[in-house]
Motif scaffolding. Sequence first.
Motif, PDB file in Angstrom:
ATOM      1  N   ARG A  53       5.702 -35.300 -19.124  1.00 56.40           N
ATOM      2  CA  ARG A  53       5.262 -35.504 -20.516  1.00 56.40           C
ATOM      3  C   ARG A  53       3.745 -35.457 -20.627  1.00 56.40           C
ATOM      4  O   ARG A  53       3.204 -35.213 -21.703  1.00 56.40           O
ATOM      5  CB  ARG A  53       5.779 -36.840 -21.065  1.00 56.40           C
ATOM      6  CG  ARG A  53       7.203 -36.801 -21.499  1.00 56.40           C
ATOM      7  CD  ARG A  53       7.470 -35.851 -22.645  1.00 56.40           C
ATOM      8  NE  ARG A  53       6.877 -36.358 -23.870  1.00 56.40           N
ATOM      9  CZ  ARG A  53       6.250 -35.610 -24.765  1.00 56.40           C
ATOM     10  NH1 ARG A  53       6.115 -34.325 -24.587  1.00 56.40           N
ATOM     11  NH2 ARG A  53       5.732 -36.138 -25.838  1.00 56.40           N
ATOM     12  N   LEU A  54       3.035 -35.661 -19.510  1.00 53.32           N
ATOM     13  CA  LEU A  54       1.583 -35.536 -19.539  1.00 53.32           C
ATOM     14  C   LEU A  54       1.141 -34.089 -19.706  1.00 53.32           C
ATOM     15  O   LEU A  54       0.032 -33.825 -20.165  1.00 53.32           O
ATOM     16  CB  LEU A  54       0.974 -36.094 -18.241  1.00 53.32           C
ATOM     17  CG  LEU A  54       1.188 -37.578 -17.960  1.00 53.32           C
ATOM     18  CD1 LEU A  54       0.669 -37.931 -16.575  1.00 53.32           C
ATOM     19  CD2 LEU A  54       0.500 -38.419 -19.032  1.00 53.32           C
ATOM     20  N   PHE A  55       2.013 -33.140 -19.339  1.00 58.10           N
ATOM     21  CA  PHE A  55       1.627 -31.741 -19.298  1.00 58.10           C
ATOM     22  C   PHE A  55       2.450 -30.833 -20.200  1.00 58.10           C
ATOM     23  O   PHE A  55       2.015 -29.731 -20.509  1.00 58.10           O
ATOM     24  CB  PHE A  55       1.727 -31.207 -17.855  1.00 58.10           C
ATOM     25  CG  PHE A  55       0.965 -32.042 -16.872  1.00 58.10           C
ATOM     26  CD1 PHE A  55      -0.414 -31.972 -16.800  1.00 58.10           C
ATOM     27  CD2 PHE A  55       1.621 -32.921 -16.031  1.00 58.10           C
ATOM     28  CE1 PHE A  55      -1.128 -32.743 -15.907  1.00 58.10           C
ATOM     29  CE2 PHE A  55       0.918 -33.697 -15.127  1.00 58.10           C
ATOM     30  CZ  PHE A  55      -0.459 -33.609 -15.064  1.00 58.10           C
ATOM     31  N   LEU A  56       3.656 -31.273 -20.582  1.00 60.26           N
ATOM     32  CA  LEU A  56       4.564 -30.414 -21.345  1.00 60.26           C
ATOM     33  C   LEU A  56       4.958 -31.063 -22.664  1.00 60.26           C
ATOM     34  O   LEU A  56       5.038 -32.286 -22.764  1.00 60.26           O
ATOM     35  CB  LEU A  56       5.842 -30.154 -20.533  1.00 60.26           C
ATOM     36  CG  LEU A  56       5.710 -29.420 -19.204  1.00 60.26           C
ATOM     37  CD1 LEU A  56       7.056 -29.381 -18.492  1.00 60.26           C
ATOM     38  CD2 LEU A  56       5.185 -28.013 -19.422  1.00 60.26           C
ATOM     39  N   PRO A  57       5.267 -30.239 -23.666  1.00 64.36           N
ATOM     40  CA  PRO A  57       5.822 -30.805 -24.902  1.00 64.36           C
ATOM     41  C   PRO A  57       7.221 -31.373 -24.631  1.00 64.36           C
ATOM     42  O   PRO A  57       7.857 -31.068 -23.618  1.00 64.36           O
ATOM     43  CB  PRO A  57       5.867 -29.615 -25.858  1.00 64.36           C
ATOM     44  CG  PRO A  57       5.732 -28.401 -25.019  1.00 64.36           C
ATOM     45  CD  PRO A  57       5.070 -28.799 -23.741  1.00 64.36           C
ATOM     46  N   ALA A  58       7.705 -32.186 -25.544  1.00 65.82           N
ATOM     47  CA  ALA A  58       8.961 -32.920 -25.335  1.00 65.82           C
ATOM     48  C   ALA A  58      10.135 -32.002 -24.991  1.00 65.82           C
ATOM     49  O   ALA A  58      10.919 -32.313 -24.085  1.00 65.82           O
ATOM     50  CB  ALA A  58       9.283 -33.757 -26.566  1.00 65.82           C
ATOM     51  N   GLY A  59      10.281 -30.897 -25.671  1.00 68.04           N
ATOM     52  CA  GLY A  59      11.414 -30.001 -25.417  1.00 68.04           C
ATOM     53  C   GLY A  59      11.382 -29.409 -24.012  1.00 68.04           C
ATOM     54  O   GLY A  59      12.398 -29.389 -23.306  1.00 68.04           O
ATOM     55  N   SER A  60      10.216 -28.950 -23.609  1.00 68.43           N
ATOM     56  CA  SER A  60      10.080 -28.386 -22.262  1.00 68.43           C
ATOM     57  C   SER A  60      10.248 -29.465 -21.200  1.00 68.43           C
ATOM     58  O   SER A  60      10.844 -29.225 -20.144  1.00 68.43           O
ATOM     59  CB  SER A  60       8.713 -27.719 -22.103  1.00 68.43           C
ATOM     60  OG  SER A  60       8.569 -26.674 -23.019  1.00 68.43           O
ATOM     61  N   ALA A  61       9.733 -30.650 -21.468  1.00 68.43           N
ATOM     62  CA  ALA A  61       9.875 -31.759 -20.520  1.00 68.43           C
ATOM     63  C   ALA A  61      11.339 -32.152 -20.374  1.00 68.43           C
ATOM     64  O   ALA A  61      11.805 -32.435 -19.260  1.00 68.43           O
ATOM     65  CB  ALA A  61       9.048 -32.956 -20.971  1.00 68.43           C
ATOM     66  N   LEU A  62      12.064 -32.135 -21.466  1.00 64.89           N
ATOM     67  CA  LEU A  62      13.489 -32.464 -21.413  1.00 64.89           C
ATOM     68  C   LEU A  62      14.263 -31.411 -20.620  1.00 64.89           C
ATOM     69  O   LEU A  62      15.149 -31.746 -19.831  1.00 64.89           O
ATOM     70  CB  LEU A  62      14.051 -32.592 -22.831  1.00 64.89           C
ATOM     71  CG  LEU A  62      15.449 -33.160 -22.965  1.00 64.89           C
ATOM     72  CD1 LEU A  62      15.527 -34.557 -22.349  1.00 64.89           C
ATOM     73  CD2 LEU A  62      15.862 -33.206 -24.421  1.00 64.89           C
ATOM     74  N   ALA A  63      13.901 -30.157 -20.792  1.00 66.29           N
ATOM     75  CA  ALA A  63      14.547 -29.085 -20.022  1.00 66.29           C
ATOM     76  C   ALA A  63      14.250 -29.250 -18.525  1.00 66.29           C
ATOM     77  O   ALA A  63      15.146 -29.107 -17.685  1.00 66.29           O
ATOM     78  CB  ALA A  63      14.072 -27.726 -20.511  1.00 66.29           C
ATOM     79  N   ALA A  64      13.005 -29.564 -18.189  1.00 69.39           N
ATOM     80  CA  ALA A  64      12.642 -29.776 -16.778  1.00 69.39           C
ATOM     81  C   ALA A  64      13.395 -30.968 -16.206  1.00 69.39           C
ATOM     82  O   ALA A  64      13.887 -30.922 -15.071  1.00 69.39           O
ATOM     83  CB  ALA A  64      11.135 -29.974 -16.650  1.00 69.39           C
ATOM     84  N   LEU A  65      13.512 -32.029 -16.984  1.00 71.05           N
ATOM     85  CA  LEU A  65      14.256 -33.212 -16.543  1.00 71.05           C
ATOM     86  C   LEU A  65      15.726 -32.870 -16.314  1.00 71.05           C
ATOM     87  O   LEU A  65      16.322 -33.286 -15.318  1.00 71.05           O
ATOM     88  CB  LEU A  65      14.124 -34.335 -17.576  1.00 71.05           C
ATOM     89  CG  LEU A  65      14.835 -35.650 -17.242  1.00 71.05           C
ATOM     90  CD1 LEU A  65      14.187 -36.313 -16.034  1.00 71.05           C
ATOM     91  CD2 LEU A  65      14.800 -36.576 -18.450  1.00 71.05           C
ATOM     92  N   GLY A  66      16.302 -32.084 -17.209  1.00 68.71           N
ATOM     93  CA  GLY A  66      17.698 -31.678 -17.057  1.00 68.71           C
ATOM     94  C   GLY A  66      17.912 -30.828 -15.804  1.00 68.71           C
ATOM     95  O   GLY A  66      18.890 -31.009 -15.080  1.00 68.71           O
ATOM     96  N   LEU A  67      16.973 -29.919 -15.537  1.00 73.89           N
ATOM     97  CA  LEU A  67      17.081 -29.097 -14.327  1.00 73.89           C
ATOM     98  C   LEU A  67      17.002 -29.948 -13.068  1.00 73.89           C
ATOM     99  O   LEU A  67      17.746 -29.739 -12.114  1.00 73.89           O
ATOM    100  CB  LEU A  67      15.984 -28.029 -14.309  1.00 73.89           C
ATOM    101  CG  LEU A  67      16.152 -26.869 -15.273  1.00 73.89           C
ATOM    102  CD1 LEU A  67      14.894 -25.995 -15.282  1.00 73.89           C
ATOM    103  CD2 LEU A  67      17.373 -26.045 -14.904  1.00 73.89           C
TER     104      LEU A  67
END
Length: 194
Positions: A53-67
């Motif tokens: 979340r320090l580097f990505l917007p919420a949607g991209s961060a959520l996708a990274a978390l899901g991966l």
Amino acid sequence: SNPSLPPMNKFGIGYPLFLAPFVKLCGPHWNFLKWTSIGLTLASLIVFWQLVRLFLPAGSALAALGLLAMNPTWARYSGVVLSDPCFVFFELTSFLLLACAIERPSNSGLGLGFTLAMAGLIRPVGALLTLAILTALLLKRRWKVFLTAAGVCAGLWGIQGIRNLLLTHTANGYFSFWSNSLPYLAHFQHLAGN
């Protein structure tokens, strides 16, 4: 292990130290101890979320978390009593604390030093993580955090080194492996030169 032989010192003391309170609490019951790995995996996901979340917007961060959460290897071993979830937790926490130290120079570095030391006490490759993060602190001119984190690491790693020296006459089992490998490396270097 054989009581008549010195203890093995190839493996770090970090993960056994982490498990010790849980073993004291419930004994060495593997069904209970696997919950430590599950808890560490969930905590790692929370730390990862805060980090991305320090580097990505919420949607991209959520996708990274899901991966990350659905990674088959990570999911498969998250409920097994292994040092991997513990190492990943301290590794991710170290990166999050590094980001905080860069953002806020008033950060003392104690927490960062502890997480780096634990990563190194769990796995020897944690020493490379420590070198990388300490280098980043030097490049960002965070002298106080660097000195504190390096001091905490040296102190905690020193405890393991002294223990190993007293019990087995070597600081770490990997050192003797590497030093015994040097003649072989010289032999291969000689062959490559001919």
